[in-house]
Design an enzyme around this catalytic site. Structure first.
Site, PDB file in Angstrom:
ATOM      1  CD1 TRP A  80       2.699   6.017  -2.508  1.00  0.00           C
ATOM      2  CD2 TRP A  80       2.145   7.540  -2.746  1.00  0.00           C
ATOM      3  NE1 TRP A  80       3.095   5.998  -3.558  1.00  0.00           N
ATOM      4  CE2 TRP A  80       2.042   7.426  -4.121  1.00  0.00           C
ATOM      5  CE3 TRP A  80       0.952   8.824  -1.754  1.00  0.00           C
ATOM      6  CZ2 TRP A  80       2.116   8.722  -4.922  1.00  0.00           C
ATOM      7  CZ3 TRP A  80       0.433   9.387  -2.910  1.00  0.00           C
ATOM      8  CH2 TRP A  80       1.290   9.304  -4.493  1.00  0.00           C
ATOM      9  CD  GLU A 113       1.216  -0.852 -13.158  1.00  0.00           C
ATOM     10  OE1 GLU A 113       1.176  -0.356 -11.678  1.00  0.00           O
ATOM     11  OE2 GLU A 113       1.264  -1.865 -13.627  1.00  0.00           O
ATOM     12  N   GLY A 164      -4.395   8.731   4.437  1.00  0.00           N
ATOM     13  CA  GLY A 164      -5.271   9.822   3.742  1.00  0.00           C
ATOM     14  C   GLY A 164      -4.771  11.258   3.744  1.00  0.00           C
ATOM     15  NE  ARG A 211      -3.831   0.365   2.063  1.00  0.00           N
ATOM     16  CZ  ARG A 211      -4.557  -0.435   1.665  1.00  0.00           C
ATOM     17  NH1 ARG A 211      -5.121  -0.953   1.646  1.00  0.00           N
ATOM     18  NH2 ARG A 211      -5.655   0.961   1.666  1.00  0.00           N
ATOM     19  CG  HIS A 213      -6.366   6.677 -38.442  1.00  0.00           C
ATOM     20  ND1 HIS A 213      -7.258   7.535 -39.280  1.00  0.00           N
ATOM     21  CD2 HIS A 213      -6.972   5.470 -38.980  1.00  0.00           C
ATOM     22  CE1 HIS A 213      -7.786   7.053 -40.479  1.00  0.00           C
ATOM     23  NE2 HIS A 213      -7.950   5.939 -39.318  1.00  0.00           N
TER      24      HIS A 213
HETATM   25  O1  M6R Z   1      -7.742  -1.510  -6.670  1.00  0.00           O
HETATM   26  P1  M6R Z   1      -7.717  -1.025  -8.225  1.00  0.00           P
HETATM   27  O2  M6R Z   1      -8.437  -2.265  -8.845  1.00  0.00           O
HETATM   28  O3  M6R Z   1      -8.935  -0.433  -8.028  1.00  0.00           O
HETATM   29  O4  M6R Z   1      -6.889  -0.869  -8.968  1.00  0.00           O
HETATM   30  C1  M6R Z   1      -7.532   0.419 -10.319  1.00  0.00           C
HETATM   31  C2  M6R Z   1      -5.496   0.992 -10.478  1.00  0.00           C
HETATM   32  O5  M6R Z   1      -5.253   1.580  -9.854  1.00  0.00           O
HETATM   33  C3  M6R Z   1      -4.665  -0.750 -10.881  1.00  0.00           C
HETATM   34  O6  M6R Z   1      -5.352  -1.505 -11.680  1.00  0.00           O
HETATM   35  C4  M6R Z   1      -3.311  -0.204 -11.580  1.00  0.00           C
HETATM   36  O7  M6R Z   1      -3.666   0.602 -12.464  1.00  0.00           O
HETATM   37  C5  M6R Z   1      -2.007  -1.827 -11.190  1.00  0.00           C
HETATM   38  N1  M6R Z   1      -1.163  -0.989 -10.897  1.00  0.00           N
HETATM   39  C6  M6R Z   1      -1.832  -2.024 -12.734  1.00  0.00           C
HETATM   40  O8  M6R Z   1      -1.344  -2.864 -12.406  1.00  0.00           O
END
Ligand code: M6R
Length: 616
Positions: free
Chosen positions: A76, A492, A103, A27, A508
């Site tokens: 984070w 990523e 948060g 997280r 295009h």
């Molecule tokens: O928990 P979620 O599925 O809502 O998260 C959505 C995105 O943050 C998540 O899919 C992100 O793009 C990943 N790091 C992709 O691998």
């Protein structure tokens, strides 16, 4: 985006807290810290910037005094860089109270000015320290930690989960939440708090989700919940269906490698008990919301990142099978364009974590405007499914690596089940079509096992391409979102330029990017595809090959038309149009992971990212 753990019980709290942080590190991993209330040494705490391993090493050399009540945090960074000072916990009441926060406190600046004017000193640049000092001051006034929390949250704006402990209150942890997650783990003579159940699933399988604007007071044998206004709350416990070992790496080199290997199982588990061999779909959890489907005239998916690509695959299937117009929107764009929605609109959110703030806000926006809301989610007790009109859980099991893999496949399968359910409810999907789809879906887990076995070959390719600076992905129809997903994984994980395009868009503009040596992955539709897209994509391959591209084709086994023009062909087992994307994505997941590995990068925790984006 941070991870939060709290504990009260008989065990040594440091073990529980560090174990919880290890499971929640996905997280956020800029810094970490713990605070423990000890019987003889008051409140002790330690925090360090960097990954959890740095904090654990420190504590290995200089252990904190033992205690049975504590809180811990993995961060984070939002306000203030990832330094030791900005790491959590933050202290209040002259060092007797510790607080952790997930948060953003939006009005922290004005609160900080107030506190400074009253002589408080700040040791960090965070918004969180404001809350620590405020709870400390309030506790000093009336000696009640729950009341102090209640008083402070009434003054905070934004999103927050807060946990506090005080040295004069051994055996008590108080938590509060607004717009950020917090789940209670219910044990025997011990209780837990966590950002999600992974924090404590090793100790208990019983949990209770805290609702919006609620405060929990945790003792070893008692959990009491009140609203921010002080009204008592009866919260219903639920059973966690994750296996504790599911959140462990086992013998795998990374969580991502483990989770890719679990892709077949994720699909099988999401289908289990929901799809008969005759093709009839049973989703009783949707019956009250959707009925016979006649009241729905439009479906809008809201999701971010990988979940939005799963939704895009779902769009093609659901519109075809149910006849209902479907759109897909990025959650963070949706509510700002004031979409025209009403009670006939079904807004489907897709989220692995169920906590993505942008998606949660989109769901709330839709619900406020009277739309029906359905959550496709992988995490029990998460905020989005709890706030939605109905929830369709994917059963992919815990996903720990930041890059989403098995959850993506489970999301696509859940979308297919929804599409079949709607098609059947509206009488548009025939018995024959349903049975054929069921046959294809039931074959998927076995075929996915075959795709997972492409690993060693993909690893070779990745090693060969370790110095590559740019990779393009082309796909068409349901292959287009797969191109986007492949490119996102590479960005990523391997930090290189990658883009996915709809193959039809090539001429295009994007074809201008092709120069000798440019690597292009192409997802090739089956030659048996009824829409005859195969020949068009093969023409695209010839066009880019003529300009020097190196083509890696993901094509159906025995597709001879591709062979002369591809540098490499990854074979996909024979299947139907809608199953192909699920098979084609596996080598792309593996490729992203292996290229990151070949570059010596951290596969599970890529830089600057966090698994669940709980701030806007
Ligand atoms: O928990 P979620 O599925 O809502 O998260 C959505 C995105 O943050 C998540 O899919 C992100 O793009 C990943 N790091 C992709 O691998």
């Amino acid at each position: 985006m941070c991870g939060i753990v709290g504990y009260v019980g008989e065990r040594s709290s440091i073990e529980v807290l560090l174990g919880g942080l290890r499971r929640l590190e996905y997280r956020g991993y800029d810094s970490a810290g713990v605070a423990i209330v000890t019987p003889g040494n008051g409140l002790v705490s330690h925090k360090r910037s960097g990954k959890l391993g740095i904090l654990s090493d420190d504590l290995g050399h200089n252990p904190l005094a033992e205690g049975h009540t504590g809180i811990a945090h993995t961060r984070w960074a939002t306000h203030g860089g990832p330094t030791d000072e900005n790491a959590h916990p933050h202290l209040g009441d002259g060092g007797k109270l510790a607080l952790i926060h997930n948060g953003i406190i939006e009005n922290f600046h004005e609160l900080k000015q107030e506190l400074l004017a009253e002589g408080e000193e700040f040791l960090s640049q965070t918004d969180s320290e404001v809350a620590a000092l405020m709870v400390g001051r309030s506790y000093r006034e009336h000696g009640n930690l729950t009341k102090a929390m209640q008083e402070v949250v009434s003054r905070l704006e934004g999103a927050f989960t807060l946990l506090v402990v005080h040295q004069d209150q051994p055996g008590v942890v108080v938590g509060a939440r607004r717009n950020s997650p917090l789940v209670v783990g219910l044990g025997e003579g011990e209780n837990f708090l966590g950002s999600d159940v992974a924090a404590f699933v090793a100790y208990t399988k019983k949990a209770m989700a805290l609702g919006q604007d609620q405060i929990v007071t945790l003792r070893s044998t008692e959990v009491s919940v009140i609203t921010f206004d002080g009204e008592p709350v009866e919260a219903a416990p639920f059973d966690i269906d994750w296996d504790a070992s599911a959140a462990d790496k086992g013998g795998w080199s990374s969580f991502m490698a483990k989770e890719i290997s679990e892709e077949p199982e994720a699909v099988a588990n999401t289908l289990r008990g929901r799809l008969g061999d005759d093709g009839l779909v049973a989703l009783p959890e949707l019956d009250a919301l959707i009925g016979d489907g006649s009241a729905i005239n439009r479906i809008i998916f809201v999701a971010c990142g990988t979940a939005s690509y799963a939704s895009m695959v779902g769009l093609y299937a659901i519109e075809k099978w149910s006849g209902i117009p479907v759109g897909v929107e990025l959650s963070h764009e949706f509510r700002y364009r004031e979409p025209a929605i009403d009670e006939h609109t079904l807004v489907v959110s897709v989220s692995q974590s169920g906590e993505t703030m942008d998606t949660l806000m989109a769901v709330r926006y839709a619900a406020e405007r009277g739309a029906k809301t359905l959550s496709i989610c992988n995490t029990q007790g998460a905020t989005i499914p709890r706030e939605s009109g109905a929830a369709l859980y994917t059963h992919a099991g815990p996903e720990v690596a930041v890059a989403s893999t098995k959850a993506f496949l489970a999301q696509v399968v859940a979308c297919y089940l929804l599409g079949m359910y709607l098609g059947q409810a509206r009488g548009l999907l025939s018995t024959k079509e349903s049975a054929a789809l069921a046959d294809d879906l039931h074959k998927l887990p076995g075929q996915l096992e075959e795709m997972v076995k492409t690993g060693p070959r993909i690893q070779e390719l990745a090693r060969w391409m370790a110095d590559t600076r740019s990779v393009l992905y082309l796909g068409r129809h349901v292959g287009y979102p797969i191109a986007l997903e492949g490119a996102l994984k590479l960005k990523e994980l391997a930090y290189i330029h990658a883009e996915g395009f709809a193959a039809g868009e090539l001429k295009h503009g994007p074809i201008a990017l092709i120069e000798p040596g440019q690597i292009v992955f192409v997802i090739v539709p089956s030659p048996r595809d009824p829409m005859s897209l195969h020949s068009k994509v093969v023409s695209n391959i010839q066009e880019i090959r003529a300009r020097g591209a190196r083509v890696i084709a993901l094509a159906e086994q025995g597709d001879a038309a591709v062979l002369p023009f591809a540098d490499e062909v990854i074979p996909i087992p024979l299947t139907s149009t809608f199953m192909e994307p699920l098979l084609a994505v596996v080598p792309l997941h593996i490729f992203g992971m292996e290229l990151a590995g070949a570059k010596g990068l951290d596969i599970d925790q890529p830089r600057n990212l966090a698994k669940s984006v709980t701030v806007e």
